[in-house]
Write a protein that holds these residues in place. Structure first.
Motif, PDB file in Angstrom:
ATOM      1  N   MET A 148      29.642  48.526  18.735  1.00  5.65           N
ATOM      2  CA  MET A 148      30.267  49.789  18.344  1.00  5.65           C
ATOM      3  C   MET A 148      31.140  50.320  19.469  1.00  5.65           C
ATOM      4  O   MET A 148      30.811  50.188  20.649  1.00  5.65           O
ATOM      5  CB  MET A 148      29.207  50.822  17.966  1.00  5.65           C
ATOM      6  N   THR A 149      32.245  50.935  19.092  1.00  4.12           N
ATOM      7  CA  THR A 149      33.177  51.485  20.068  1.00  4.12           C
ATOM      8  C   THR A 149      32.794  52.912  20.427  1.00  4.12           C
ATOM      9  O   THR A 149      31.895  53.508  19.822  1.00  4.12           O
ATOM     10  CB  THR A 149      34.600  51.477  19.499  1.00  4.12           C
ATOM     11  N   LYS A 150      33.539  53.490  21.383  1.00  6.64           N
ATOM     12  CA  LYS A 150      33.306  54.892  21.760  1.00  6.64           C
ATOM     13  C   LYS A 150      33.496  55.819  20.569  1.00  6.64           C
ATOM     14  O   LYS A 150      32.697  56.734  20.344  1.00  6.64           O
ATOM     15  CB  LYS A 150      34.260  55.300  22.891  1.00  6.64           C
ATOM     16  N   SER A 151      34.553  55.592  19.814  1.00  5.38           N
ATOM     17  CA  SER A 151      34.811  56.475  18.673  1.00  5.38           C
ATOM     18  C   SER A 151      33.693  56.374  17.643  1.00  5.38           C
ATOM     19  O   SER A 151      33.293  57.381  17.047  1.00  5.38           O
ATOM     20  CB  SER A 151      36.161  56.142  18.033  1.00  5.38           C
ATOM     21  N   ASP A 152      33.163  55.137  17.427  1.00  2.00           N
ATOM     22  CA  ASP A 152      32.021  54.969  16.520  1.00  2.00           C
ATOM     23  C   ASP A 152      30.826  55.767  17.030  1.00  2.00           C
ATOM     24  O   ASP A 152      30.148  56.464  16.271  1.00  2.00           O
ATOM     25  CB  ASP A 152      31.627  53.498  16.412  1.00  2.00           C
ATOM     26  N   GLY A 153      30.574  55.640  18.342  1.00  2.00           N
ATOM     27  CA  GLY A 153      29.432  56.324  18.938  1.00  2.00           C
ATOM     28  C   GLY A 153      29.559  57.833  18.868  1.00  2.00           C
ATOM     29  O   GLY A 153      28.587  58.540  18.575  1.00  2.00           O
ATOM     30  N   VAL A 154      30.752  58.344  19.127  1.00  2.00           N
ATOM     31  CA  VAL A 154      30.963  59.794  19.069  1.00  2.00           C
ATOM     32  C   VAL A 154      30.720  60.299  17.652  1.00  2.00           C
ATOM     33  O   VAL A 154      30.054  61.324  17.449  1.00  2.00           O
ATOM     34  CB  VAL A 154      32.390  60.147  19.543  1.00  2.00           C
ATOM     35  N   SER A 155      31.235  59.581  16.658  1.00  2.00           N
ATOM     36  CA  SER A 155      31.042  60.003  15.266  1.00  2.00           C
ATOM     37  C   SER A 155      29.567  60.030  14.895  1.00  2.00           C
ATOM     38  O   SER A 155      29.084  60.973  14.254  1.00  2.00           O
ATOM     39  CB  SER A 155      31.798  59.057  14.322  1.00  2.00           C
ATOM     40  N   ARG A 156      28.854  58.983  15.303  1.00  2.00           N
ATOM     41  CA  ARG A 156      27.423  58.925  14.988  1.00  2.00           C
ATOM     42  C   ARG A 156      26.664  60.071  15.648  1.00  2.00           C
ATOM     43  O   ARG A 156      25.815  60.723  15.047  1.00  2.00           O
ATOM     44  CB  ARG A 156      26.861  57.572  15.439  1.00  2.00           C
ATOM     45  N   LEU A 157      26.967  60.336  16.908  1.00  2.00           N
ATOM     46  CA  LEU A 157      26.274  61.398  17.641  1.00  2.00           C
ATOM     47  C   LEU A 157      26.606  62.781  17.102  1.00  2.00           C
ATOM     48  O   LEU A 157      25.755  63.679  17.105  1.00  2.00           O
ATOM     49  CB  LEU A 157      26.616  61.311  19.128  1.00  2.00           C
ATOM     50  N   GLU A 158      27.818  62.962  16.644  1.00  2.00           N
ATOM     51  CA  GLU A 158      28.186  64.260  16.061  1.00  2.00           C
ATOM     52  C   GLU A 158      27.384  64.518  14.782  1.00  2.00           C
ATOM     53  O   GLU A 158      27.001  65.655  14.487  1.00  2.00           O
ATOM     54  CB  GLU A 158      29.685  64.313  15.789  1.00  2.00           C
TER      55      GLU A 158
END
Length: 674
Positions: free
Chosen positions: A589-599
């Protein structure tokens, strides 16, 4: 009982139909949401199995429409609530929550296990009054799961819920020995697991009640040093329980489905091959891109049903690579081509359902869910076959290797819980392999047992000097070997639980997370995959402890740990790093994937209310920083520092937010702890 399947993938629909018809259910199929709605209006069904991604009317909308109609007693031919079981390839907690909020009763992620899905159907249908389930028998004992009636000869046996569960576990696995730990895993929920003494107490009570009804005192016998099982009776050689017969029929049926649709599977893979070819030429059109993504999604959901677990995983990786509308150029095309080639090789093999369907009852592989993975390295094929025959009936998955030159790639692929080595082998000796394992930080803790004909003092001393945990001599004495392996695996499980799990939050601790994250980093480098590392810190946590006490603070941490476990994939690394700080590692997973999941997690957390001992309600939030391998760091320390710097900026920006590393300066001062 009549079941409606609403599924647009013909292969999956046929597989489900075969599985359920073998259970004597009447099955009808609709290929889109609107057709499903029309059928429900016209006919009465006892259960609906509903795919989420459907043409014309998606599964979530159909589910909401059904529940709305039922609440008003309009449109439907009956006025009781129809159980709805959702089927989908999406496994995030957010997707599950959407489905359940829409009115679904249960949720199954593709690829599904046939035995599991039948069990879930039975559970949902128990709310009705006409469920017909196969009666389980063992000698003079009869157990009717539909009525929970137990009879020995003519006498009724009244049991407690746990005793019912124990007896059903043994009857559904009549020749399997269950350790106390294995029974705990199956009979008690994770958050209410007692000690092993509770198992012994329940076994004692069950035996006494069966004996009072006329059964032998050892109807459930003890296999000393290992566990419990049903005592074999005189007809055990020819005995085949209803559960085994049904499983055999199901496997045969699935084999027939596979034969009919094998050509279609090949065509779906051909679409992926075309996409890979066009991507390598930097000419992948949007239309072909979308078509390939859909085919990958379908394959990921259906292949696992037919025993292609690796093929399903490969299809899932291809789907992830094609998702989110990202362009796939030459660089990604190389990786795509590699994955598709591996997928083609997988489907050209005989599916496990066909292999299993040709096995007779003499092939005693009784458990489909392995308790542990054992890897055996020996150049003698007969020894390998003997160990498989001895260990697989005990619920162990046995991976064999007769050429030690392929040791490392096999070890990485299967991630065993126990390694069995021969001393003398061509090319590489067991002693050399043991040294390699012990010198690698990723595998240094792996338990190793030597199995060899060399029993002289020098050989024994040599294997223990290089780090062996145990030593068993050939020729193999079956009961001795099984007992030693099972006991060692039980100790390993207990020690791992104590050493690797944070007891308050039940997520991994820092020690275990470090090991897993380093493994992921190695895989990321080897397979050119991203790795997303996130650091989470509960906002103003000290104020909670000061205002409401440490018991309330512990309750917050406990609930937050539970939320994190539910919100991420099974393969993701979720750990408590220390205090109120947590770490999440997401492979592929990329940073953008991770940010979306965490949000999404942050939103879910804020919606939860906590209660102090004085009944004061309060909410909590967290701040997080996210980094990505290899852009932000090539090892765990550098990734942590960059993610920590992003976390510091999130705190400085007012907390309650998630920031990617790109928004944080990578200066030396940015590593200062907030």
């Amino acid at each position: 009982m009549r079941i409606l399947i609403v599924e647009d993938d013909e292969l999956t629909a046929k597989a489900l139909t075969m599985v359920l018809e073998d259970q004597n259910y009447a099955v009808e199929v609709a290929s889109d949401g609107q057709a499903g709605w029309d059928l429900v209006q016209a006919f009465e069904y006892d259960l609906i199995m509903l795919d989420v991604m459907l043409p014309k009317l998606d599964g979530i909308s159909l589910c909401q429409k059904l529940r709305s109609a039922e609440s008003s007693s309009a449109s439907l031919s009956h006025n009781f609530k129809i159980p709805i079981l959702l089927l989908t390839g999406r496994d995030s907690s957010h997707d599950k929550a959407i489905g359940l909020d829409a009115g679904a009763d249960d949720y199954v992620v593709k690829p599904f296990d046939c035995e599991e899905i039948v069990a879930r159907v039975r559970a949902l249908l128990r709310r009705g009054n006409s469920t017909s389930l196969p009666v389980l028998e063992w000698g003079n004992l009869r157990f009717d799961p539909s009525s929970l009636e137990v009879r020995y000869e003519t006498r009724t046996v009244e049991l407690t819920p746990k005793e019912y569960a124990l007896l059903e576990l043994f009857l559904r696995n009549p020749q399997r020995v269950f350790s106390c730990s294995a029974i705990l895993d199956r009979i008690w929920s994770f958050d209410k697991t007692p000690t092993e003494e509770a198992v012994r107490t329940q076994i004692k009570g069950l035996r006494q009640k069966l004996k009072a009804a006329g059964a032998a005192a050892d109807f459930i016998e003890t296999v000393y040093g290992i566990g419990y099982r049903l005592k074999p009776h005189k007809d055990v050689a020819s005995f085949s329980s209803p559960g085994e017969q049904i499983q055999q029929q199901t496997l045969t049926a699935l084999g027939g489905v596979w034969n009919r649709f094998q050509g279609k599977i090949s065509q779906q893979v051909s679409v992926l091959e075309q996409a890979a070819t066009h991507a390598l030429q930097d000419a992948l059109s949007q239309e072909l891109h979308a078509q390939a993504e859909q085919q990958a999604h379908t394959l990921a959901g259906s292949l696992g049903t037919f025993g292609f677990s690796e093929g399903s995983q490969l299809a899932r990786k291809i789907e992830h690579l094609l998702q989110a509308g990202q362009s796939v150029g030459k660089k990604q095309g190389k990786h795509l081509r590699k994955l598709v080639l591996e997928l083609r090789q997988q489907i050209e093999q005989s599916p496990k359902v066909l292999v299993s369907a040709t096995q007779t009852n003499q092939d005693e592989r009784f458990d489909t869910n392995a308790e542990a993975v054992v890897m055996v390295v020996d150049d003698d094929p007969q020894i390998l076959a003997t160990l498989q025959t001895l260990l697989e009936p005990w619920g162990l998955e046995v991976i064999t290797l007769n050429d030690p030159r392929h040791f490392w790639e096999t070890l990485e692929a299967c991630s065993p819980d126990l390694l069995i080595l021969d001393i003398m082998m061509p090319h590489l000796s067991g002693v050399e392999l043991c040294q390699v394992v012990r010198n690698d930080p990723r595998t240094c803790g792996l338990p190793i047992l030597f199995l060899t004909a060399h029993t002289d003092a020098a050989s024994v001393n040599q294997v223990f000097a290089v780090g062996a945990d145990d030593f068993v001599s050939k020729p193999i004495v079956g009961p001795e070997l099984v007992t030693r392996i099972i006991n060692r695996l039980e100790r390993i499980k207990l020690l791992r639980s104590l050493a690797e799990i944070d007891q308050l939050t039940t997520v991994f601790n820092r020690y275990r997370a470090t090991q897993d994250l380093n493994k992921f980093l190695h895989l990321s480098g080897r397979h050119n995959q991203p790795l997303c590392l996130a650091i989470l810190d509960l906002d103003n946590f000290k104020l909670i402890n000061n205002a409401f006490g440490h018991a309330t603070g512990d309750a917050v941490l406990r609930q937050f740990g539970q939320l994190l476990r539910q919100s991420f994939r099974f393969e993701d690394v979720v750990a408590r790093w220390g205090g109120e700080e947590f770490v999440v590692g997401m492979y592929g997973m990329t940073k953008s994937d991770g940010v979306s999941r965490l949000e999404e997690v942050l939103k879910t957390l804020y919606e939860q209310e906590f209660l102090s001992p004085e009944c004061t309600k309060f909410r909590i939030t967290f701040s997080a920083g996210v980094a990505q391998y290899p852009e932000d760091g090539t090892n765990l320390q550098s990734l942590y520092q960059v993610a920590d710097a992003a976390l510091y900026q999130a705190k400085a920006a007012g907390r309650n937010c998630v920031l990617p590393a790109a928004s944080a300066p990578k200066s030396e001062s940015s590593v200062t702890k907030h």
